[in-house]
Design an enzyme around this catalytic site. Structure first.
Site, PDB file in Angstrom:
ATOM      1  N   CYS A 112       0.822  -1.207   0.000  1.00  0.00           N
ATOM      2  CA  CYS A 112       0.000   0.000   0.000  1.00  0.00           C
ATOM      3  C   CYS A 112       0.864   1.268   0.000  1.00  0.00           C
ATOM      4  CB  CYS A 112      -0.963  -0.054   1.180  1.00  0.00           C
ATOM      5  SG  CYS A 112      -2.394   1.011   1.068  1.00  0.00           S
ATOM      6  N   HIS A 113       0.659   2.158   0.982  1.00  0.00           N
ATOM      7  CA  HIS A 113       1.400   3.414   1.065  1.00  0.00           C
ATOM      8  C   HIS A 113       2.802   3.243   1.663  1.00  0.00           C
ATOM      9  CE1 HIS A 113      -2.628   5.054   0.426  1.00  0.00           C
ATOM     10  NE2 HIS A 113      -2.024   6.166   0.031  1.00  0.00           N
ATOM     11  N   GLY A 114       3.168   2.029   2.044  1.00  0.00           N
ATOM     12  CA  GLY A 114       4.506   1.777   2.569  1.00  0.00           C
ATOM     13  C   GLY A 114       5.596   2.053   1.548  1.00  0.00           C
ATOM     14  N   GLY A 115       5.240   2.109   0.278  1.00  0.00           N
ATOM     15  CA  GLY A 115       6.219   2.323  -0.776  1.00  0.00           C
ATOM     16  C   GLY A 115       6.849   3.701  -0.807  1.00  0.00           C
ATOM     17  N   LEU A 135       0.216   6.171  -5.343  1.00  0.00           N
ATOM     18  CA  LEU A 135       1.672   6.283  -5.251  1.00  0.00           C
ATOM     19  C   LEU A 135       2.360   6.053  -6.597  1.00  0.00           C
ATOM     20  CD1 LEU A 135       0.877   5.836  -2.218  1.00  0.00           C
ATOM     21  CD2 LEU A 135       3.055   4.676  -1.990  1.00  0.00           C
TER      22      LEU A 135
END
Length: 179
Positions: A112-115, A135
């Site tokens: 998810c937004h961890g990238g 993202l």
């Protein structure tokens, strides 16, 4: 999942506001496969998970980014969550852990937004990755080949888009760690 991860150690890096299921589900799967899993955060004490935009449960922190030793870990997991993703990417010590893991060829599993931290740590150039769709531009601008699929694997980098992808994400991570 039948793979044994006995003797493996995994760091899950978070700040307050991480997507709770994107931490708890991989942690459970890794522990059930025999791995030791540490929750590593920007501060000692407790860290708060979120369910989308709603604060949820608190979890005890095992180590801080500054006190964690990358040499103690076989892999890093980076949960998402908009707040977490935006905050963790600014943490220089978290960036150093991610960059060190990438340079050492250790598995990095991100969802998810961890990238966002991968772009900030400058470890996605030329790599194929997926993430939450918002993202995509950031990852492409950092030099990544962004794809829209359940799980993308590029060498030691495992990525998924969203909580619905967690079963495939977990299977892929455990398989890579067991090999």
């Amino acid at each position: 999942m039948s793979a044994s991860l006995k003797g493996k150690r995994v760091a899950i890096l978070v700040t307050d506001g991480f997507e709770q299921v994107e931490m708890t589900d991989p942690r459970k799967a890794l522990q059930e496969a025999g791995a030791r899993v540490d929750l590593v955060a920007d501060k000692p004490g407790q860290v708060e998970g979120w369910n989308h935009t709603t604060p949820a449960d608190s979890f005890p922190v095992d180590l801080t980014f500054d006190s964690a030793n990358l040499g103690d870990y076989d892999a890093i997991v980076l949960p998402g969550g908009v707040v977490n993703g935006d905050n963790i990417r600014l943490e220089k010590s978290a960036q150093a852990l991610v960059k060190g893991a990438a340079d050492a060829g250790k598995p990095i599993a991100v969802i998810c937004h961890g990238g966002w931290i991968l772009a900030s740590a400058d470890v996605v150039k030329g790599r194929t990755i997926t993430s939450w769709p918002s993202l995509a531009d950031d990852l492409r601008n950092a030099g990544a080949n962004w794809v829209d699929k359940e799980v993308a694997v590029d060498g030691n980098l495992i990525s998924s888009r969203k909580p619905d992808d967690l079963p495939a994400f977990n299977r892929t991570l455990i398989s890579l760690l067991a090999s």
